[in-house]
Motif scaffolding. Structure first.
Motif, PDB file in Angstrom:
ATOM      1  N   UNK A   1       0.824  -1.209   0.000  1.00  0.00           N
ATOM      2  CA  UNK A   1       0.000   0.000   0.000  1.00  0.00           C
ATOM      3  C   UNK A   1       0.860   1.260   0.000  1.00  0.00           C
ATOM      4  N   UNK A   2       1.977   1.224   0.706  1.00  0.00           N
ATOM      5  CA  UNK A   2       2.875   2.379   0.737  1.00  0.00           C
ATOM      6  C   UNK A   2       3.448   2.687  -0.638  1.00  0.00           C
ATOM      7  N   UNK A   3       3.447   1.687  -1.518  1.00  0.00           N
ATOM      8  CA  UNK A   3       3.929   1.870  -2.888  1.00  0.00           C
ATOM      9  C   UNK A   3       2.787   2.018  -3.888  1.00  0.00           C
ATOM     10  N   UNK A   4       1.566   2.166  -3.365  1.00  0.00           N
ATOM     11  CA  UNK A   4       0.413   2.313  -4.229  1.00  0.00           C
ATOM     12  C   UNK A   4      -0.040   1.023  -4.878  1.00  0.00           C
ATOM     13  N   UNK A   5       0.286  -0.106  -4.248  1.00  0.00           N
ATOM     14  CA  UNK A   5      -0.026  -1.419  -4.807  1.00  0.00           C
ATOM     15  C   UNK A   5      -0.901  -2.210  -3.840  1.00  0.00           C
ATOM     16  N   UNK A   6      -1.479  -3.286  -4.345  1.00  0.00           N
ATOM     17  CA  UNK A   6      -2.259  -4.217  -3.525  1.00  0.00           C
ATOM     18  C   UNK A   6      -1.733  -5.624  -3.750  1.00  0.00           C
ATOM     19  N   UNK A   7      -2.299  -6.570  -3.022  1.00  0.00           N
ATOM     20  CA  UNK A   7      -1.892  -7.966  -3.181  1.00  0.00           C
ATOM     21  C   UNK A   7      -2.154  -8.462  -4.601  1.00  0.00           C
ATOM     22  N   UNK A   8      -3.135  -7.884  -5.267  1.00  0.00           N
ATOM     23  CA  UNK A   8      -3.416  -8.270  -6.653  1.00  0.00           C
ATOM     24  C   UNK A   8      -2.274  -7.911  -7.597  1.00  0.00           C
ATOM     25  N   UNK A   9      -1.406  -6.999  -7.169  1.00  0.00           N
ATOM     26  CA  UNK A   9      -0.279  -6.582  -8.004  1.00  0.00           C
ATOM     27  C   UNK A   9       0.959  -7.452  -7.790  1.00  0.00           C
ATOM     28  N   UNK A  10       0.876  -8.417  -6.866  1.00  0.00           N
ATOM     29  CA  UNK A  10       1.996  -9.344  -6.641  1.00  0.00           C
ATOM     30  C   UNK A  10       1.878 -10.487  -7.645  1.00  0.00           C
ATOM     31  N   UNK A  11       2.801 -10.539  -8.571  1.00  0.00           N
ATOM     32  CA  UNK A  11       2.733 -11.545  -9.628  1.00  0.00           C
ATOM     33  C   UNK A  11       3.283 -12.892  -9.179  1.00  0.00           C
ATOM     34  N   UNK A  12       3.986 -12.893  -8.070  1.00  0.00           N
ATOM     35  CA  UNK A  12       4.468 -14.160  -7.536  1.00  0.00           C
ATOM     36  C   UNK A  12       5.256 -13.962  -6.260  1.00  0.00           C
ATOM     37  N   UNK A  13       5.224 -14.977  -5.405  1.00  0.00           N
ATOM     38  CA  UNK A  13       6.081 -15.081  -4.224  1.00  0.00           C
ATOM     39  C   UNK A  13       7.166 -16.088  -4.559  1.00  0.00           C
ATOM     40  N   UNK A  14       8.416 -15.701  -4.395  1.00  0.00           N
ATOM     41  CA  UNK A  14       9.517 -16.645  -4.587  1.00  0.00           C
ATOM     42  C   UNK A  14      10.165 -16.877  -3.229  1.00  0.00           C
ATOM     43  N   UNK A  15      10.279 -18.125  -2.854  1.00  0.00           N
ATOM     44  CA  UNK A  15      10.751 -18.478  -1.514  1.00  0.00           C
ATOM     45  C   UNK A  15      12.211 -18.913  -1.554  1.00  0.00           C
ATOM     46  N   UNK A  16      13.007 -18.346  -0.649  1.00  0.00           N
ATOM     47  CA  UNK A  16      14.366 -18.841  -0.498  1.00  0.00           C
ATOM     48  C   UNK A  16      14.375 -20.242   0.087  1.00  0.00           C
ATOM     49  N   UNK A  17      13.412 -20.505   0.999  1.00  0.00           N
ATOM     50  CA  UNK A  17      13.279 -21.839   1.579  1.00  0.00           C
ATOM     51  C   UNK A  17      11.993 -21.891   2.393  1.00  0.00           C
ATOM     52  N   UNK A  18      11.719 -23.048   2.968  1.00  0.00           N
ATOM     53  CA  UNK A  18      10.397 -23.326   3.534  1.00  0.00           C
ATOM     54  C   UNK A  18      10.271 -23.076   5.028  1.00  0.00           C
ATOM     55  N   UNK A  19      11.300 -22.580   5.689  1.00  0.00           N
ATOM     56  CA  UNK A  19      11.190 -22.359   7.132  1.00  0.00           C
ATOM     57  C   UNK A  19      10.103 -21.331   7.443  1.00  0.00           C
ATOM     58  N   UNK A  20       9.523 -21.449   8.628  1.00  0.00           N
ATOM     59  CA  UNK A  20       8.318 -20.693   8.974  1.00  0.00           C
ATOM     60  C   UNK A  20       8.543 -19.193   9.062  1.00  0.00           C
ATOM     61  N   UNK A  21       9.786 -18.738   9.249  1.00  0.00           N
ATOM     62  CA  UNK A  21      10.039 -17.293   9.292  1.00  0.00           C
ATOM     63  C   UNK A  21      10.238 -16.704   7.903  1.00  0.00           C
ATOM     64  N   UNK A  22      10.178 -17.545   6.873  1.00  0.00           N
ATOM     65  CA  UNK A  22      10.317 -17.097   5.490  1.00  0.00           C
ATOM     66  C   UNK A  22       9.087 -17.432   4.645  1.00  0.00           C
ATOM     67  N   UNK A  23       8.411 -18.515   4.987  1.00  0.00           N
ATOM     68  CA  UNK A  23       7.291 -18.996   4.175  1.00  0.00           C
ATOM     69  C   UNK A  23       5.989 -19.091   4.955  1.00  0.00           C
ATOM     70  N   UNK A  24       5.962 -18.595   6.194  1.00  0.00           N
ATOM     71  CA  UNK A  24       4.799 -18.790   7.048  1.00  0.00           C
ATOM     72  C   UNK A  24       3.514 -18.192   6.513  1.00  0.00           C
ATOM     73  N   UNK A  25       3.609 -17.037   5.831  1.00  0.00           N
ATOM     74  CA  UNK A  25       2.405 -16.375   5.312  1.00  0.00           C
ATOM     75  C   UNK A  25       2.074 -16.806   3.883  1.00  0.00           C
ATOM     76  N   UNK A  26       2.814 -17.765   3.340  1.00  0.00           N
ATOM     77  CA  UNK A  26       2.637 -18.139   1.935  1.00  0.00           C
ATOM     78  C   UNK A  26       1.257 -18.743   1.673  1.00  0.00           C
ATOM     79  N   UNK A  27       0.752 -19.572   2.594  1.00  0.00           N
ATOM     80  CA  UNK A  27      -0.539 -20.211   2.355  1.00  0.00           C
ATOM     81  C   UNK A  27      -1.660 -19.162   2.323  1.00  0.00           C
ATOM     82  N   UNK A  28      -1.639 -18.216   3.247  1.00  0.00           N
ATOM     83  CA  UNK A  28      -2.695 -17.204   3.253  1.00  0.00           C
ATOM     84  C   UNK A  28      -2.638 -16.373   1.977  1.00  0.00           C
TER      85      UNK A  28
END
Length: 245
Positions: A46-73
């Motif tokens: 929002x601070x950049x004038x964007x919404x979640x609809x403007x995210x074309x993809x999440x790229x994960x460095x790895x699956x640990x919960x402090x990096x990928x925890x919000x991926x499912x939502x």
């Protein structure tokens, strides 16, 4: 929230980072933090004038919960999640090895350990909903996402741990392959994560070689401040620290 450079935003907390890579009014999320961090991602957009609809993809460095925890939502809201093929079983809940450390693996007599645990617990690190679908990538792939991140497989922290090179920005996102803060000691500066955090610490050390030749002027880690220098110089400092240990 911190603007690192034009089109690169750092999000997270004092002890964990994830990033927005913005180009042409669209964004790539480099990791998404803990399960409670989706709101932080939305606020950063929002601070950049964007919404979640403007995210074309999440790229994960790895699956640990402090990096990928919000991926499912985020995925439930329509964002595609990308990860290295060797990391997919962890994200889908099919992994049969030890997924992450527990508090009993850590030196609980150190105050820094309690600071680390309590900070990430407040962000939801103890909860990690599993993904239903993951788009796989492999070493050397250039992803068709804003910023065109290039995949560099750096196994050791986990089997599919990945760093991302963005040549046009001259930036390397190192994830947990190299960091700049001692989460449970030692002090700040270029270093490997503590050995307890790695699936294979020897392989994590060997993977540093994969980062030496990357052409970049800045390294953005999963933990700690930006390293303003080349990946090669950061690797040299990490190795020097390992040699002094």
């Amino acid at each position: 929230m911190e603007t690192i450079a034009d089109g690169i935003i750092r999000l997270g907390s004092r002890l964990h980072n994830f990033y927005l890579l913005i180009e042409g009014g669209k964004a790539t999320a480099i990791d998404v933090g803990c399960s409670g961090d989706l709101g932080t991602l939305v606020e950063g957009l929002a601070a950049e004038g964007l919404t979640l609809d403007d995210v074309e993809g999440i790229v994960l460095t790895h699956a640990h919960a402090d990096h990928a925890g919000a991926a499912r939502e985020a995925a439930d809201k329509g964002v595609t999640v990308h990860a290295h093929r060797d990391e997919v079983d962890r994200l889908l809940g099919k992994y049969e090895g030890k997924e992450a450390i527990t508090p009993l693996d850590l030196p609980l007599w150190k105050p820094a350990v309690w600071t680390f645990l309590s900070t990430l617990a407040r962000r939801g690190v103890l909860k990690q909903p599993r993904l239903i679908d993951v788009t796989e990538f492999d070493d050397g792939d250039t992803l068709d996402l804003p910023g065109k991140p290039v995949v560099i497989h750096t196994p050791g922290h986990t089997e599919g741990h990945t760093a991302f090179h963005v040549p046009d920005k001259k930036v390397l996102f190192s994830g947990d392959a190299m960091v700049t803060i001692g989460l449970i000691g030692p002090g700040p500066g270029p270093q490997l994560m503590p050995k307890q955090f790695h699936n294979d610490v020897d392989l994590a050390t060997a993977s540093l070689e994969r980062l030496e030749g990357i052409e970049a002027d800045m390294v953005l880690p999963g933990h700690g401040d930006a390293y303003k220098g080349t990946p090669e110089s950061m690797v040299e400092k990490v190795r020097a620290r390992l040699g002094a240990a």
